[in-house]
Design an enzyme around this catalytic site. Structure first.
Site, PDB file in Angstrom:
ATOM      1  N   ARG A  56      55.304  44.201  35.246  1.00  0.00           N
ATOM      2  CA  ARG A  56      54.299  43.942  36.279  1.00  0.00           C
ATOM      3  C   ARG A  56      52.886  44.087  35.734  1.00  0.00           C
ATOM      4  NH1 ARG A  56      55.472  45.241  42.136  1.00  0.00           N
ATOM      5  NH2 ARG A  56      53.597  46.508  41.898  1.00  0.00           N
ATOM      6  N   ARG A  58      41.349  34.607  35.771  1.00  0.00           N
ATOM      7  CA  ARG A  58      40.037  34.770  36.410  1.00  0.00           C
ATOM      8  C   ARG A  58      38.925  34.692  35.369  1.00  0.00           C
ATOM      9  NH1 ARG A  58      39.718  33.094  40.192  1.00  0.00           N
ATOM     10  NH2 ARG A  58      40.777  34.489  41.586  1.00  0.00           N
ATOM     11  N   HIS A 105      38.192  31.256  34.445  1.00  0.00           N
ATOM     12  CA  HIS A 105      37.342  30.615  35.444  1.00  0.00           C
ATOM     13  C   HIS A 105      35.871  30.875  35.173  1.00  0.00           C
ATOM     14  CE1 HIS A 105      40.885  30.667  38.495  1.00  0.00           C
ATOM     15  NE2 HIS A 105      40.878  29.561  37.770  1.00  0.00           N
ATOM     16  N   SER A 116      51.163  54.125  30.082  1.00  0.00           N
ATOM     17  CA  SER A 116      51.536  55.248  29.214  1.00  0.00           C
ATOM     18  C   SER A 116      50.934  55.129  27.822  1.00  0.00           C
ATOM     19  CB  SER A 116      53.062  55.323  29.085  1.00  0.00           C
ATOM     20  OG  SER A 116      53.548  54.201  28.362  1.00  0.00           O
ATOM     21  N   SER A 151      53.324  51.276  40.586  1.00  0.00           N
ATOM     22  CA  SER A 151      52.657  50.264  41.419  1.00  0.00           C
ATOM     23  C   SER A 151      51.151  50.467  41.472  1.00  0.00           C
ATOM     24  CB  SER A 151      53.211  50.283  42.844  1.00  0.00           C
ATOM     25  OG  SER A 151      54.541  49.829  42.871  1.00  0.00           O
ATOM     26  N   GLU A 184      49.399  49.082  38.343  1.00  0.00           N
ATOM     27  CA  GLU A 184      49.401  47.618  38.292  1.00  0.00           C
ATOM     28  C   GLU A 184      48.405  47.030  39.286  1.00  0.00           C
ATOM     29  OE1 GLU A 184      53.386  47.957  39.248  1.00  0.00           O
ATOM     30  OE2 GLU A 184      53.842  48.677  37.241  1.00  0.00           O
ATOM     31  N   ASP A 232      39.310  41.952  38.700  1.00  0.00           N
ATOM     32  CA  ASP A 232      38.499  41.206  39.656  1.00  0.00           C
ATOM     33  C   ASP A 232      37.111  41.838  39.814  1.00  0.00           C
ATOM     34  OD1 ASP A 232      40.275  39.151  40.169  1.00  0.00           O
ATOM     35  OD2 ASP A 232      41.135  40.108  41.944  1.00  0.00           O
TER      36      ASP A 232
END
Length: 185
Positions: free
Chosen positions: A46, A57, A60, A88, A149, A152, A160
């Site tokens: 992930r 991005r 772009h 890790s 989670s 990620e 962003d």
């Protein structure tokens, strides 16, 4: 836990996490990106998905980006940057790729949680997202979410955030960015 409670908890965790990332490290990271001819990305699972979104991005923004292993990946040189995503800092594939990049004198930036990882030996810059990893270090921000989670998600939002900073610093007109968007869709 309801949907509303769950998403509020995730947003709170993300806000606390992103507030904990060093502004100085981020500024240095942006400079590395801006000074590189090409920017390569490596990670697994992930984390790789988040890195792929960051690569897209930055593309772009007119930056030449490549994900390690893609069929059109060019050679890395001393003028390039490898961005390694590994919470890790011990994941075997990113470690091997970072070691190889250093043999070609490329710069390596590691985004992770563990400041004392094996990746430290190969990194020119470490950007810490101080969240819970599989190592459960004492100073990590804990999460109610499964596994890594939070790392990620924070990685994606860090990308962003950096893109937005670059747009604002360069005074880029957002409409002009569409010239770099895929147009064969």
């Amino acid at each position: 836990m309801t949907y509303q409670e769950s998403h509020r908890q995730i947003i709170k965790e993300l806000s606390n996490t992103l507030d904990s990332v060093s502004e100085e490290q981020v500024s240095k990271f942006i400079k590395l990106i801006e000074n590189a001819d090409k920017v390569f990305f490596v990670g697994v699972g992930r984390v790789l998905l988040s890195l792929e979104a960051i690569a897209k991005r930055l593309a772009h923004l007119g930056i030449r980006t490549y994900v390690v292993g893609q069929i059109t990946e060019p050679a890395i040189t001393e003028n390039d940057l490898l961005i390694v995503g590994s919470g890790s800092g011990e994941s075997a594939v990113p470690l091997a790729i970072a070691k190889k990049a250093k043999k070609f004198n490329a710069k390596v930036a590691h985004i992770g949680s563990n400041p004392n990882s094996s990746m430290k030996e190969f990194s020119d810059l470490f950007v810490r997202i101080p969240v819970q990893t599989k190592l459960y270090l004492p100073d990590e921000i804990s999460s109610v979410q499964p596994m890594t989670s939070l790392f990620e998600q924070a990685l994606l939002l860090l990308g962003d955030t950096i893109a937005l900073q670059m747009v604002k610093e360069k005074n880029i007109d957002m409409k002009d960015l569409w010239q770099y968007h895929a147009n064969l869709e």
